[in-house]
Design a protein around this motif. Structure first.
Motif, PDB file in Angstrom:
ATOM      1  N   ASP A  47      32.570  36.899  56.829  1.00 10.79           N
ATOM      2  CA  ASP A  47      32.705  38.352  56.731  1.00 10.79           C
ATOM      3  C   ASP A  47      33.853  38.784  55.816  1.00 10.79           C
ATOM      4  OD1 ASP A  47      30.613  38.692  58.508  1.00 10.79           O
ATOM      5  OD2 ASP A  47      31.938  38.725  60.256  1.00 10.79           O
ATOM      6  N   LEU A  48      34.425  37.843  55.050  1.00 14.21           N
ATOM      7  CA  LEU A  48      35.575  38.211  54.222  1.00 14.21           C
ATOM      8  C   LEU A  48      35.203  39.298  53.212  1.00 14.21           C
ATOM      9  CD1 LEU A  48      38.537  37.704  53.546  1.00 14.21           C
ATOM     10  CD2 LEU A  48      37.806  35.943  51.936  1.00 14.21           C
ATOM     11  N   PHE A  49      34.135  39.091  52.464  1.00 11.94           N
ATOM     12  CA  PHE A  49      33.668  40.104  51.520  1.00 11.94           C
ATOM     13  C   PHE A  49      32.341  40.718  51.939  1.00 11.94           C
ATOM     14  CE2 PHE A  49      36.442  37.526  48.713  1.00 11.94           C
ATOM     15  CZ  PHE A  49      37.308  38.536  48.308  1.00 11.94           C
ATOM     16  N   ALA A  50      31.699  40.135  52.958  1.00  8.91           N
ATOM     17  CA  ALA A  50      30.487  40.723  53.527  1.00  8.91           C
ATOM     18  C   ALA A  50      30.915  41.699  54.622  1.00  8.91           C
ATOM     19  CB  ALA A  50      29.576  39.641  54.078  1.00  8.91           C
ATOM     20  N   SER A  51      29.944  42.273  55.328  1.00  5.44           N
ATOM     21  CA  SER A  51      30.306  43.228  56.384  1.00  5.44           C
ATOM     22  C   SER A  51      29.219  43.299  57.434  1.00  5.44           C
ATOM     23  CB  SER A  51      30.532  44.624  55.793  1.00  5.44           C
ATOM     24  OG  SER A  51      30.889  45.540  56.808  1.00  5.44           O
ATOM     25  N   THR A  52      29.636  43.442  58.683  1.00  5.09           N
ATOM     26  CA  THR A  52      28.689  43.672  59.772  1.00  5.09           C
ATOM     27  C   THR A  52      28.635  45.160  60.139  1.00  5.09           C
ATOM     28  OG1 THR A  52      30.451  43.212  61.377  1.00  5.09           O
ATOM     29  CG2 THR A  52      29.039  41.370  60.741  1.00  5.09           C
ATOM     30  N   VAL A  53      29.500  45.971  59.499  1.00  2.00           N
ATOM     31  CA  VAL A  53      29.538  47.415  59.747  1.00  2.00           C
ATOM     32  C   VAL A  53      29.509  48.137  58.407  1.00  2.00           C
ATOM     33  CG1 VAL A  53      30.834  49.338  60.727  1.00  2.00           C
ATOM     34  CG2 VAL A  53      30.901  47.091  61.842  1.00  2.00           C
ATOM     35  N   GLY A  54      28.398  48.821  58.110  1.00  2.74           N
ATOM     36  CA  GLY A  54      28.315  49.597  56.884  1.00  2.74           C
ATOM     37  C   GLY A  54      28.154  48.740  55.642  1.00  2.74           C
ATOM     38  N   ALA A  55      27.951  49.418  54.519  1.00  2.21           N
ATOM     39  CA  ALA A  55      27.696  48.708  53.269  1.00  2.21           C
ATOM     40  C   ALA A  55      28.910  48.617  52.368  1.00  2.21           C
ATOM     41  CB  ALA A  55      26.558  49.399  52.502  1.00  2.21           C
ATOM     42  N   PHE A  56      29.936  49.428  52.625  1.00  5.98           N
ATOM     43  CA  PHE A  56      31.046  49.522  51.686  1.00  5.98           C
ATOM     44  C   PHE A  56      32.307  48.846  52.225  1.00  5.98           C
ATOM     45  CE2 PHE A  56      28.256  53.082  50.749  1.00  5.98           C
ATOM     46  CZ  PHE A  56      28.096  52.942  49.384  1.00  5.98           C
ATOM     47  N   LYS A  57      33.066  48.240  51.297  1.00  2.35           N
ATOM     48  CA  LYS A  57      34.318  47.592  51.648  1.00  2.35           C
ATOM     49  C   LYS A  57      35.377  47.913  50.590  1.00  2.35           C
ATOM     50  CE  LYS A  57      34.552  44.042  54.166  1.00  2.35           C
ATOM     51  NZ  LYS A  57      34.714  42.681  54.713  1.00  2.35           N
ATOM     52  N   GLN A  58      36.620  47.681  50.949  1.00  2.00           N
ATOM     53  CA  GLN A  58      37.710  47.719  49.986  1.00  2.00           C
ATOM     54  C   GLN A  58      38.538  46.460  50.172  1.00  2.00           C
ATOM     55  OE1 GLN A  58      40.447  50.957  48.095  1.00  2.00           O
ATOM     56  NE2 GLN A  58      41.050  50.728  50.215  1.00  2.00           N
ATOM     57  N   SER A  59      38.786  45.746  49.070  1.00  2.00           N
ATOM     58  CA  SER A  59      39.494  44.479  49.148  1.00  2.00           C
ATOM     59  C   SER A  59      40.769  44.533  48.321  1.00  2.00           C
ATOM     60  CB  SER A  59      38.599  43.332  48.665  1.00  2.00           C
ATOM     61  OG  SER A  59      37.469  43.195  49.516  1.00  2.00           O
ATOM     62  N   ILE A  60      41.807  43.851  48.810  1.00  2.00           N
ATOM     63  CA  ILE A  60      43.112  43.818  48.156  1.00  2.00           C
ATOM     64  C   ILE A  60      43.491  42.361  47.929  1.00  2.00           C
ATOM     65  CG2 ILE A  60      45.556  44.430  48.362  1.00  2.00           C
ATOM     66  CD1 ILE A  60      44.654  46.673  50.293  1.00  2.00           C
ATOM     67  N   LEU A  61      43.899  42.042  46.705  1.00  2.00           N
ATOM     68  CA  LEU A  61      44.317  40.696  46.342  1.00  2.00           C
ATOM     69  C   LEU A  61      45.803  40.711  46.021  1.00  2.00           C
ATOM     70  CD1 LEU A  61      41.409  39.842  43.853  1.00  2.00           C
ATOM     71  CD2 LEU A  61      41.438  39.533  46.334  1.00  2.00           C
ATOM     72  N   THR A  62      46.567  39.810  46.650  1.00  2.00           N
ATOM     73  CA  THR A  62      48.019  39.760  46.448  1.00  2.00           C
ATOM     74  C   THR A  62      48.453  38.321  46.200  1.00  2.00           C
ATOM     75  OG1 THR A  62      48.261  41.589  48.027  1.00  2.00           O
ATOM     76  CG2 THR A  62      50.252  40.396  47.402  1.00  2.00           C
ATOM     77  N   PRO A  63      48.998  38.008  45.010  1.00  2.00           N
ATOM     78  CA  PRO A  63      49.464  36.641  44.749  1.00  2.00           C
ATOM     79  C   PRO A  63      50.717  36.311  45.568  1.00  2.00           C
ATOM     80  CG  PRO A  63      49.176  37.880  42.704  1.00  2.00           C
ATOM     81  CD  PRO A  63      49.128  38.862  43.827  1.00  2.00           C
ATOM     82  N   SER A  64      50.836  35.054  45.966  1.00  2.00           N
ATOM     83  CA  SER A  64      52.033  34.588  46.654  1.00  2.00           C
ATOM     84  C   SER A  64      53.169  34.394  45.652  1.00  2.00           C
ATOM     85  CB  SER A  64      51.754  33.258  47.356  1.00  2.00           C
ATOM     86  OG  SER A  64      50.770  33.416  48.348  1.00  2.00           O
ATOM     87  N   PRO A  65      54.435  34.400  46.128  1.00  2.00           N
ATOM     88  CA  PRO A  65      55.558  34.083  45.231  1.00  2.00           C
ATOM     89  C   PRO A  65      55.444  32.657  44.704  1.00  2.00           C
ATOM     90  CG  PRO A  65      56.322  35.052  47.299  1.00  2.00           C
ATOM     91  CD  PRO A  65      54.875  34.724  47.484  1.00  2.00           C
ATOM     92  N   VAL A  66      56.190  32.351  43.635  1.00  2.00           N
ATOM     93  CA  VAL A  66      56.225  31.003  43.075  1.00  2.00           C
ATOM     94  C   VAL A  66      57.671  30.537  42.957  1.00  2.00           C
ATOM     95  CG1 VAL A  66      54.060  31.259  41.808  1.00  2.00           C
ATOM     96  CG2 VAL A  66      56.229  31.860  40.700  1.00  2.00           C
ATOM     97  N   CYS A  67      57.861  29.211  42.887  1.00  2.00           N
ATOM     98  CA  CYS A  67      59.193  28.635  42.719  1.00  2.00           C
ATOM     99  C   CYS A  67      59.720  28.923  41.314  1.00  2.00           C
ATOM    100  CB  CYS A  67      59.155  27.122  42.931  1.00  2.00           C
ATOM    101  SG  CYS A  67      58.736  26.591  44.607  1.00  2.00           S
ATOM    102  N   VAL A  68      60.995  29.228  41.245  1.00  2.00           N
ATOM    103  CA  VAL A  68      61.691  29.371  39.971  1.00  2.00           C
ATOM    104  C   VAL A  68      62.700  28.244  39.861  1.00  2.00           C
ATOM    105  CG1 VAL A  68      63.196  30.826  38.571  1.00  2.00           C
ATOM    106  CG2 VAL A  68      61.409  31.875  39.964  1.00  2.00           C
ATOM    107  N   GLY A  69      62.509  27.333  38.888  1.00  2.00           N
ATOM    108  CA  GLY A  69      63.379  26.174  38.733  1.00  2.00           C
ATOM    109  C   GLY A  69      63.017  25.066  39.707  1.00  2.00           C
ATOM    110  N   GLY A  70      63.736  23.962  39.621  1.00  2.00           N
ATOM    111  CA  GLY A  70      63.491  22.837  40.516  1.00  2.00           C
ATOM    112  C   GLY A  70      62.245  22.042  40.159  1.00  2.00           C
ATOM    113  N   ASP A  71      61.852  21.137  41.083  1.00  2.00           N
ATOM    114  CA  ASP A  71      60.727  20.236  40.831  1.00  2.00           C
ATOM    115  C   ASP A  71      59.368  20.928  40.910  1.00  2.00           C
ATOM    116  OD1 ASP A  71      62.573  18.235  40.547  1.00  2.00           O
ATOM    117  OD2 ASP A  71      62.277  17.390  42.562  1.00  2.00           O
ATOM    118  N   ARG A  72      59.300  22.088  41.574  1.00  2.00           N
ATOM    119  CA  ARG A  72      58.015  22.784  41.738  1.00  2.00           C
ATOM    120  C   ARG A  72      58.022  24.122  40.995  1.00  2.00           C
ATOM    121  NH1 ARG A  72      56.106  24.517  46.070  1.00  2.00           N
ATOM    122  NH2 ARG A  72      53.969  23.788  45.812  1.00  2.00           N
ATOM    123  N   ASN A  73      58.688  24.161  39.862  1.00  2.00           N
ATOM    124  CA  ASN A  73      58.766  25.392  39.077  1.00  2.00           C
ATOM    125  C   ASN A  73      57.372  25.925  38.752  1.00  2.00           C
ATOM    126  OD1 ASN A  73      60.202  27.397  37.459  1.00  2.00           O
ATOM    127  ND2 ASN A  73      59.320  26.342  35.696  1.00  2.00           N
TER     128      ASN A  73
END
Length: 205
Positions: A118-144
């Motif tokens: 049901d992430l992008f599908a729906s059991t209630v109604g035909a319309f949805k609104q979705s929001i995408l948010t990227p996670s932070p990333v490492c600055v410097g170090g081994d996982r830059n």
């Protein structure tokens, strides 16, 4: 183009030039160019739902394409992006999930269910609104440049979980009546704050 091929057009994504120099780095930082968004928001018909206009026997499906704003084509650095999804139905009940991609993401919405049909599908109604948010990333170090969690940073050897990755996206929607198919595409609306550190490094001439 051969017989049976089709195309879909969508509006271009533009960045306002503010104080542009002549080097090979396009800084989407609010100083050289306008900053890249840290989130995207889009209204859509629930994946696989009946088209409200076409009626019985019709279906609507959509395909999502994403790219991160930080790219280094000269050094062939492939960014890793982790994206959180929150999707609301017509009564504002929500589902959520998270996925990762390298450099480029392109998938039908139902293939991004992340174990939740049901992430992008729906059991209630035909319309949805979705929001995408990227996670932070490492600055410097081994996982830059790799995704991190501020509560458990995992940015060893001097890194910090303070980087922000902006993303851009397009949603292509297919309307199928059973007798005919039409497609439309839209660039996704900005959501959240700007990502001041986004840099696109081009290949020197």
């Amino acid at each position: 183009m051969g017989p049976g091929d089709d195309t879909t057009k969508y509006s271009g994504i533009t960045f306002v030039g503010i104080d542009v120099d002549d080097d090979n780095e396009l800084n989407l930082d609010g100083s050289e160019y306008a900053a890249c968004p840290t989130g995207l928001r889009f209204p859509h018909i629930a994946q696989g739902a009946e088209d409200p206009v076409l009626g019985t026997g019709s279906t609507v499906t959509a395909r999502l394409t994403l790219v991160p704003c930080t790219q280094n084509f000269e050094d062939r650095f492939i960014p890793r992006v982790s994206v959180s999804v929150t999707s609301y139905n017509e009564v504002e009940a929500f589902t959520s999930g998270q996925f990762e991609f390298d450099c480029w993401f392109d998938s039908e919405l139902d293939a991004v269910s992340l174990g939740n049909p049901d992430l992008f599908a729906s059991t209630v109604g035909a319309f949805k609104q979705s929001i995408l948010t990227p996670s932070p990333v490492c600055v410097g170090g081994d996982r830059n440049g790799l995704p991190c969690n501020p509560q458990n940073p995992n940015c060893p050897n001097g890194g910090s979980c303070t980087g922000v990755v902006g993303i851009l996206g397009v949603l292509e929607t297919t309307h199928n009546s059973g007798a005919a198919v039409s497609r439309s595409a839209q660039t996704l609306h900005s959501s959240g704050d700007d990502a001041p550190g986004a840099v696109i490094t081009t290949v020197a001439n």
